[in-house]
Design an enzyme around this catalytic site. Structure first.
Site, PDB file in Angstrom:
ATOM      1  N   THR A 168       0.843  -1.213   0.000  1.00 18.31           N
ATOM      2  CA  THR A 168       0.000   0.000   0.000  1.00 18.31           C
ATOM      3  C   THR A 168       0.870   1.252   0.000  1.00 18.31           C
ATOM      4  O   THR A 168       2.080   1.175  -0.268  1.00 18.31           O
ATOM      5  CB  THR A 168      -0.987  -0.038   1.183  1.00 18.31           C
ATOM      6  N   ASN A 169       0.278   2.416   0.268  1.00 16.02           N
ATOM      7  CA  ASN A 169       1.044   3.669   0.288  1.00 16.02           C
ATOM      8  C   ASN A 169       0.593   4.520   1.471  1.00 16.02           C
ATOM      9  O   ASN A 169      -0.268   4.104   2.246  1.00 16.02           O
ATOM     10  CB  ASN A 169       0.869   4.398  -1.055  1.00 16.02           C
ATOM     11  N   ARG A 170       1.167   5.700   1.591  1.00 17.16           N
ATOM     12  CA  ARG A 170       0.949   6.490   2.812  1.00 17.16           C
ATOM     13  C   ARG A 170      -0.309   7.347   2.795  1.00 17.16           C
ATOM     14  O   ARG A 170      -0.546   8.116   3.720  1.00 17.16           O
ATOM     15  CB  ARG A 170       2.152   7.403   3.036  1.00 17.16           C
TER      16      ARG A 170
END
Ligand code: CTP
Length: 410
Positions: free
Chosen positions: A214-216
């Site tokens: 995933t990402n931030r």
């Protein structure tokens, strides 16, 4: 004898006048509102009476002008009666002081008491010197009022009292009267009657039943966009991969679809896209995905090699099938060569507006309450929005969307 068709009751407008030089224009506004067949009930603050006589407004309105919270011979309870009976309350001019008192919920004179006592739509037409207009105190008070559903018209830019020039001029009386007419016809905001589709949050690509790539992105900016669109009157669909909830006051107007992966986000957006007037693509969609293993990858089997595949470019896919008149807004998360990369992305993605985030800037981007962006478009110079709340960034973006939709609809 045939029955006479009853005449419809005229709309009842309470015209609030606060103490600024532009108060003299309330005379002309009274005439313009009367010319449209509305009943006008003027209410002047004490300071307004330094700029225009209540007798002038009473004569033009054809009924008494009100100035006092107490001692009004026409009614024992003017503070509630005027607000309760109004179909629309318009304040022109609305000074910085009046705006502040209204935002605080004060009711220390007849006009502020009327504003608190009404359930009718309220239109504020600010007028003040540019320095006051640009003071964050005024901006924040207006943002508060907007959030509560108050409509704000203007100010215009142009000559001001004392030979100054700039934003702060009262909108012309005819334009105010025309706006009031739209409000009475059901208009409740710049996106009233529009369907806005918003995506939010960082997508998650499964490695196995336990782990994700995933990402931030937190989804905060996307949720702020959905809330702001709802407050401007739009019917909103929010497709989100984030965990943030929509604020309760607008939750009724926002349909939330929860997704996880880029492919789910693509499918959910594709279902809603055709009906949407605008798509605001704030989600941080994964560029890569991978074949999820059906069972948990065990440590004992050694570190696996992950083979990534391209995930769908959701925005580009939707841009390719857009209807004429649909407005598309993309976001760009950049860490290097921010503006050059973004200018390229604006063209490549086929969007009308590209909101550029330098995600390495302090206080901006992922998982912050605040943001700082530049809005690129094909036909206007870049608009810089300095560090502010994500709600305020959302308001600026949606004002641009509303303007593009209005232009497309004409
Ligand atoms: N976007 C998308 N689908 C993807 C990746 C991005 O729809 N698979 C959308 C984002 O929601 C955003 C815009 O495209 O509105 C730009 O996203 P960004 O991550 O900045 O750009 P990328 O297309 O991923 O390009 P790059 O990774 O080269 O910066």
């Amino acid at each position: 004898m045939p029955f006479a068709t009853p005449e419809p009751e005229p709309y009842r407008i309470v015209l609030g006048v606060a103490g600024g030089v532009a108060a003299y224009k309330s005379a002309e506004l009274t005439r313009r509102l009367r010319a449209r067949g509305y009943e006008v009930h003027p209410v002047l603050t004490r300071e307004a009476q330094r700029f225009i006589g209540s007798a002038t407004l009473a004569a033009l309105a054809g009924r008494p002008a009100h100035t006092e919270l107490f001692d009004d011979p026409t009614t024992p309870i003017p503070h509630t009666r005027l607000g309760q009976g109004a179909d629309c309350v318009v304040v022109a001019p609305a000074t910085a002081h009046l705006i502040a008192r209204y935002a605080l919920g004060l009711a220390d004179d007849l006009l502020t008491a009327t504003l608190l006592a009404t359930r009718a739509p309220v239109v504020l037409c600010p007028a003040m010197h540019t320095e006051m207009w640009e003071n964050p105190a005024v901006g924040e008070n207006l943002a508060t009022l907007r959030r509560r559903g108050v409509l704000v018209l203007g100010p215009d830019e142009g000559p001001l009292a004392g030979g100054d020039e700039g934003p702060g001029r009262l909108v012309e009386p005819e334009a105010i009267a025309a706006f009031v007419a739209r409000v009475l016809e059901g208009y409740r905001g710049a996106l009233s009657g529009r369907r806005v589709l918003v995506s939010a949050g960082g997508t998650r690509e499964a490695l196995d039943p336990v782990r994700v790539l995933t990402n931030r992105s937190s989804g905060r900016q996307g949720v702020a966009l959905a809330e702001a669109a709802a407050r401007l009157g739009a019917a909103v669909t929010l497709v989100t991969a984030g965990a943030h909830e929509v604020a309760p006051d607008v939750a009724r107007r926002v349909a939330v679809v929860r997704v996880e992966s880029a492919a789910e986000m693509r499918d959910a957006l594709a279902r809603a896209f055709d009906d949407a007037d605008a798509l605001v693509m704030a989600a941080a969609v994964s560029d890569f995905t991978l074949e999820a293993r059906p069972q948990k990858i065990k440590r004992g089997d050694g570190a696996p090699t992950l083979v990534l595949r391209d995930a769908p470019d959701v925005l580009a896919g939707l841009a390719a099938v857009r209807r004429p008149g649909q407005v598309l807004v993309g976001f760009a998360a950049e860490t290097t060569d921010v503006e050059a990369n973004a200018a390229r992305k604006l063209r490549a993605k086929g969007v009308d507006l590209l909101v550029v985030n330098d995600v390495t800037a302090p206080g901006a981007g992922f998982d912050h309450e605040t943001n700082e962006v530049v809005i690129l478009s094909r036909d206007a110079p870049p608009e810089r929005v300095p560090l502010t709340s994500k709600a305020a960034v959302a308001e600026v973006i949606l004002a641009r969307v509303a303007a593009l939709l209005d232009r497309g609809a004409r």
